[in-house]
Design an enzyme around this catalytic site. Sequence first.
Site, PDB file in Angstrom:
ATOM      1  CD  GLU A   1     -41.333 -48.007  14.702  1.00  0.00           C
ATOM      2  OE1 GLU A   1     -40.795 -48.678  15.606  1.00  0.00           O
ATOM      3  OE2 GLU A   1     -42.010 -46.989  14.922  1.00  0.00           O
TER       4      GLU A   1
ATOM      5  CD  GLU B   1     -43.299 -51.993  17.430  1.00  0.00           C
ATOM      6  OE1 GLU B   1     -43.947 -52.790  16.735  1.00  0.00           O
ATOM      7  OE2 GLU B   1     -42.300 -51.386  17.009  1.00  0.00           O
TER       8      GLU B   1
END
Lengths: 256, 259
Positions: free
Chosen positions: A114, A134
């Site tokens: 990210e 995630e």
Amino acid sequence: MPAFKTIEYDKKGGIAHVRLDRPSVHNAYDTAMRDDVFQAMEAARDDGEVRVVVISGKGRSFCAGADLTEFGSAPSVTAAREARWGRDVWGLFLSMDKPLLAAVHGHCVGSGLEMAMLCDLRVAAGNALFAMPEARLGLMPAAGGSQTLPRSLGASKGLDLLLTGRRVDATEALALGLVSRVVPESRLSAEAESLAESLAALDPPAVAAVKKAMRHGSGMSLAQGLTLEARLSLRLAAEQGRAPSTPSHQIEGRFP
Amino acid sequence: MAEKPVTLSQRNGIAVIRLREAGGHGRLSPDAAWELGRTCERLNWDASARVVILTGCAGAFRFDLEGEEPSAGAPLPRSNKEACGGRAASAVAGLKAPSIAAINGDALDQGLELALACDLRVAAEGARLGFTGVSKGAMPWDGGSQRLPRIVGPARALDMLLTGRLLPAGEAHAIGLVNRVAAPDDLQQAVQRLAEEIAAGAPIASRFVKEAVYKGLDMSLDQGLNLEADLSFLLQTTGDRREGVRAFLENRKPRFVGE
């Protein structure tokens, strides 16, 4: 410049380097690193000599993701939310006028990926491995991944990575559009440096204007984006003391 | 009694919606579209449905415009049931759980529109994808003109829409129209594997990710980042998140219950 515990920061010839430096845990991102990265990026932003920022990782990886040993340590969900916006490190990445270049190798996972996606350009070593695990861990991205991946790759390819958590090697990352260049691992820092040098040679106001046009234009209608672009190019010409290249009717948004 | 046009089977968190209608109808019949809508709605209330697979019997994704295409002179639909023939894809896109289209034959026109409404697409080698409508004076009417450019970009979408060219599965993969290609005999297994991969994740997290992606793409980046952050804080209240982190730290497989 404060002494950093979790990163290294230096600058030379207009290029600032932020090197994630927790090699024993593949540079897992924790709150101490968040604070260090935040301060380093602020320093780079405010330093008139810095023209480009290169973010990389020391040791075997770029960044293996958030440090899960810290999870659940916030006193409450609402306190965690306060903290998130109290130090908006990802917003700081996006607000930078200077180009950000991520040079990634080894694990580039979760928050690490990210962080790289919040940079303008990504160069990967051949040994880089990418994943967004995630949802497989009961979590979801919280550093912009659910927004940046679909914007770069499209919704479907983005969801493929976000929902399966599968690992992607450098070759596939290039094909998917996660990174724009892949180089042999031994060449990564040299390639990143030479790319950074070419970015540092650019006219900073022109770079800032292009970045603004991209960042804000992508969330607008095309007509609004064109007006924004025209306005930015006019202002740039004024800053540079040259005649504008944009016809005035375009700036005013009317027909000639 | 005729076989139901839409059937649903569920096992281990994976729901399979099978369209029983074969092709050549011009579009999904109102009955089938109605059933599909009801099925999707039911699944949205079913927390045990972690992943949805949409598929058909051989060739069922094929709804080319040979037959009763909607024309300007056609009478207005007389009922909700009749009207929903034209918005079957919206029901599929409204699924809260991640969805996979298993494209086991040509996906044409409304068949492709249904596949585009899924999050991921897996196609059998030999399957072709395309819109044949424009060359016959029609246009997509179940989301195709909106979803296709959002997936493959406007230039490739217009290429497909205006030429009516049918893309072989391999080319569809190269432009990102399908996520995986499998040999026809392996298709079911490939889709099942993909579904299991996703079903192994935490169901609420997967639904939140899907919501953040699609809603986020309709917003500015800043608004999208806010949505993502708020959903991630909401997710912090779930037991599955605690279980996931604990399992990771204990180096074992998590046991997600969807709470």
